[in-house]
Design a protein around this motif. Structure first.
Motif, PDB file in Angstrom:
ATOM      1  N   VAL A 106     164.334  24.250 105.688  1.00 36.72           N
ATOM      2  CA  VAL A 106     163.684  23.517 106.783  1.00 36.72           C
ATOM      3  C   VAL A 106     162.488  22.739 106.243  1.00 36.72           C
ATOM      4  CG1 VAL A 106     162.473  23.707 108.975  1.00 36.72           C
ATOM      5  CG2 VAL A 106     164.442  25.187 108.504  1.00 36.72           C
ATOM      6  N   GLY A 107     161.631  23.410 105.467  1.00 39.49           N
ATOM      7  CA  GLY A 107     160.443  22.742 104.935  1.00 39.49           C
ATOM      8  C   GLY A 107     160.784  21.607 103.995  1.00 39.49           C
ATOM      9  N   ILE A 108     161.744  21.833 103.114  1.00 38.97           N
ATOM     10  CA  ILE A 108     162.142  20.800 102.149  1.00 38.97           C
ATOM     11  C   ILE A 108     162.768  19.613 102.868  1.00 38.97           C
ATOM     12  CG2 ILE A 108     163.728  20.280 100.248  1.00 38.97           C
ATOM     13  CD1 ILE A 108     163.291  23.190  99.297  1.00 38.97           C
ATOM     14  N   THR A 109     163.594  19.894 103.865  1.00 35.26           N
ATOM     15  CA  THR A 109     164.241  18.807 104.614  1.00 35.26           C
ATOM     16  C   THR A 109     163.207  17.954 105.343  1.00 35.26           C
ATOM     17  OG1 THR A 109     166.241  20.136 104.932  1.00 35.26           O
ATOM     18  CG2 THR A 109     165.937  18.244 106.391  1.00 35.26           C
ATOM     19  N   LEU A 110     162.222  18.597 105.958  1.00 30.73           N
ATOM     20  CA  LEU A 110     161.185  17.841 106.675  1.00 30.73           C
ATOM     21  C   LEU A 110     160.334  17.017 105.719  1.00 30.73           C
ATOM     22  CD1 LEU A 110     160.036  20.490 109.323  1.00 30.73           C
ATOM     23  CD2 LEU A 110     161.482  18.471 109.684  1.00 30.73           C
ATOM     24  N   ALA A 111     160.024  17.570 104.537  1.00 31.01           N
ATOM     25  CA  ALA A 111     159.270  16.804 103.540  1.00 31.01           C
ATOM     26  C   ALA A 111     160.088  15.625 103.053  1.00 31.01           C
ATOM     27  CB  ALA A 111     158.889  17.707 102.368  1.00 31.01           C
ATOM     28  N   HIS A 112     161.384  15.843 102.883  1.00 32.29           N
ATOM     29  CA  HIS A 112     162.283  14.777 102.455  1.00 32.29           C
ATOM     30  C   HIS A 112     162.360  13.681 103.520  1.00 32.29           C
ATOM     31  CE1 HIS A 112     166.494  13.848 100.539  1.00 32.29           C
ATOM     32  NE2 HIS A 112     165.657  12.821 100.481  1.00 32.29           N
ATOM     33  N   ALA A 114     160.094  12.979 105.760  1.00 35.74           N
ATOM     34  CA  ALA A 114     158.807  12.283 105.777  1.00 35.74           C
ATOM     35  C   ALA A 114     158.699  11.299 104.621  1.00 35.74           C
ATOM     36  CB  ALA A 114     157.659  13.298 105.709  1.00 35.74           C
ATOM     37  N   SER A 115     159.361  11.601 103.509  1.00 34.99           N
ATOM     38  CA  SER A 115     159.304  10.729 102.332  1.00 34.99           C
ATOM     39  C   SER A 115     160.024   9.406 102.549  1.00 34.99           C
ATOM     40  CB  SER A 115     159.902  11.450 101.116  1.00 34.99           C
ATOM     41  OG  SER A 115     159.155  12.606 100.814  1.00 34.99           O
ATOM     42  N   HIS A 116     160.843   9.339 103.589  1.00 34.17           N
ATOM     43  CA  HIS A 116     161.512   8.087 103.942  1.00 34.17           C
ATOM     44  C   HIS A 116     160.785   7.375 105.086  1.00 34.17           C
ATOM     45  CE1 HIS A 116     165.486   8.218 101.733  1.00 34.17           C
ATOM     46  NE2 HIS A 116     164.927   9.372 101.414  1.00 34.17           N
ATOM     47  N   ARG A 117     159.713   7.983 105.565  1.00 32.82           N
ATOM     48  CA  ARG A 117     158.958   7.395 106.671  1.00 32.82           C
ATOM     49  C   ARG A 117     157.551   6.966 106.253  1.00 32.82           C
ATOM     50  NH1 ARG A 117     163.387   7.739 107.963  1.00 32.82           N
ATOM     51  NH2 ARG A 117     164.341   8.364 109.943  1.00 32.82           N
ATOM     52  N   LEU A 118     156.968   7.649 105.294  1.00 35.92           N
ATOM     53  CA  LEU A 118     155.601   7.362 104.854  1.00 35.92           C
ATOM     54  C   LEU A 118     155.636   6.653 103.507  1.00 35.92           C
ATOM     55  CD1 LEU A 118     153.967  10.811 105.728  1.00 35.92           C
ATOM     56  CD2 LEU A 118     154.029   8.731 107.129  1.00 35.92           C
ATOM     57  N   SER A 119     155.027   5.492 103.412  1.00 36.47           N
ATOM     58  CA  SER A 119     155.107   4.686 102.196  1.00 36.47           C
ATOM     59  C   SER A 119     154.523   5.394 100.982  1.00 36.47           C
ATOM     60  CB  SER A 119     154.406   3.340 102.405  1.00 36.47           C
ATOM     61  OG  SER A 119     153.036   3.536 102.712  1.00 36.47           O
ATOM     62  N   SER A 120     153.458   6.180 101.190  1.00 38.60           N
ATOM     63  CA  SER A 120     152.843   6.873 100.061  1.00 38.60           C
ATOM     64  C   SER A 120     153.803   7.888  99.449  1.00 38.60           C
ATOM     65  CB  SER A 120     151.556   7.567 100.510  1.00 38.60           C
ATOM     66  OG  SER A 120     151.818   8.470 101.571  1.00 38.60           O
TER      67      SER A 120
END
Length: 270
Positions: A106-112, A114-120
């Motif tokens: 769950v945590g890894i999927t959410l971080a992943h 977010a990595s497609h939503r936040l430019s940084s």
């Protein structure tokens, strides 16, 4: 007394295990993965090197070495991160690992996601998406800072509830094996379990080179969080080839290992 000693020894072997065997297991699995890709490839073109073998090997070695070091130093922190020591340490080790996999997924999927939503975050994650073919080692090809972010997202909930170090080490091995499987160029079983498991046939859609098509299937182990996010997708009629991979907006993304490490911090950020 002898019986108790044998029992304690057996328990120590199973629960503590020899970590050297885990390294051996990973190496054997990598060998099997490469052999299987040659025997039953999804796409033979994915087996053709594109001057990426040395780079991918460096990514794999550096990232997995950092994972092992990270787990090894956890005892130095003792129980400082434990907020509620409710981890079911009395469960069989296999069930503890399964629970750790489900929670970390769950945590890894959410971080992943977010990595497609936040430019940084995307600038770091773009390294992984720059690949021009999909084979096992692509799963281990990540910017180390992005891997750190995903690792923290996946393990912090486990640390809060007091997960033991041996379970974390097994989780590291499970993540490595799953990344190899998820990116492997192998035409393996894609039956009804693909609705639950994040297998390679499902994950290939995530590597399509446009955001319109590739912003799907973020899960590492399962598709469960994707289904909650509405990002689960599969098309049994679609065939994905080398022309579909990479980053459409940055077709000339650096291919050299050291350049990839520096690319997120350059002015022409991607």
């Amino acid at each position: 007394m002898l019986k108790l000693r044998i029992s304690h020894s057996a328990r120590s072997y199973v629960e503590g295990y020899n970590q050297g065997w885990l390294v051996f297991l990973i190496l054997v699995f990598i060998g099997i993965s490469f052999a299987t890709e040659k025997l039953t490839p999804y796409d033979r073109a994915f087996n053709e090197p594109q001057q990426d073998q040395r780079r991918d090997l460096l990514h794999a070695f550096m990232n997995e070495s950092l994972n092992v070091i990270g787990v090894a130093v956890l005892p130095l922190f003792g129980g400082l991160l434990v907020l509620a020591p409710i981890w079911p340490s009395g469960w069989p080790l296999a069930f503890q690992l399964l629970l750790a996999i489900l929670i970390s997924d769950v945590g890894i999927t959410l971080a992943h996601f977010a990595s497609h939503r936040l430019s940084s975050l995307w600038r770091l994650h773009a390294v992984h998406h720059s690949v021009k073919r999909l084979y096992g080692f692509n799963g281990l090809m990540k910017h180390p800072l992005h891997q750190l972010i995903e690792t923290v997202a996946g393990t912090t909930p486990l640390l809060f509830v007091g997960v033991p170090q041996n379970v974390l080490m097994l989780l590291v091995v499970a993540v490595v094996l799953q990344l190899l499987l998820q990116h492997s160029n192998v035409a393996y079983f894609t039956g009804p379990l693909r609705r639950v498991l994040a297998i390679n046939a499902v994950h290939r859609f995530h590597h399509l080179n446009t955001a319109e098509e590739g912003d799907v299937n973020f899960g590492l182990f399962t598709t469960l969080t994707d289904r909650l996010l509405g990002t689960a997708y599969f098309d049994s009629e679609r065939t994905i080839g080398t022309k579909d991979l990479g980053i459409a907006s940055t077709p000339n993304y650096p291919a050299d290992y050291w350049q990839q490490l520096m690319q997120p911090f350059r002015r022409d950020k991607t």
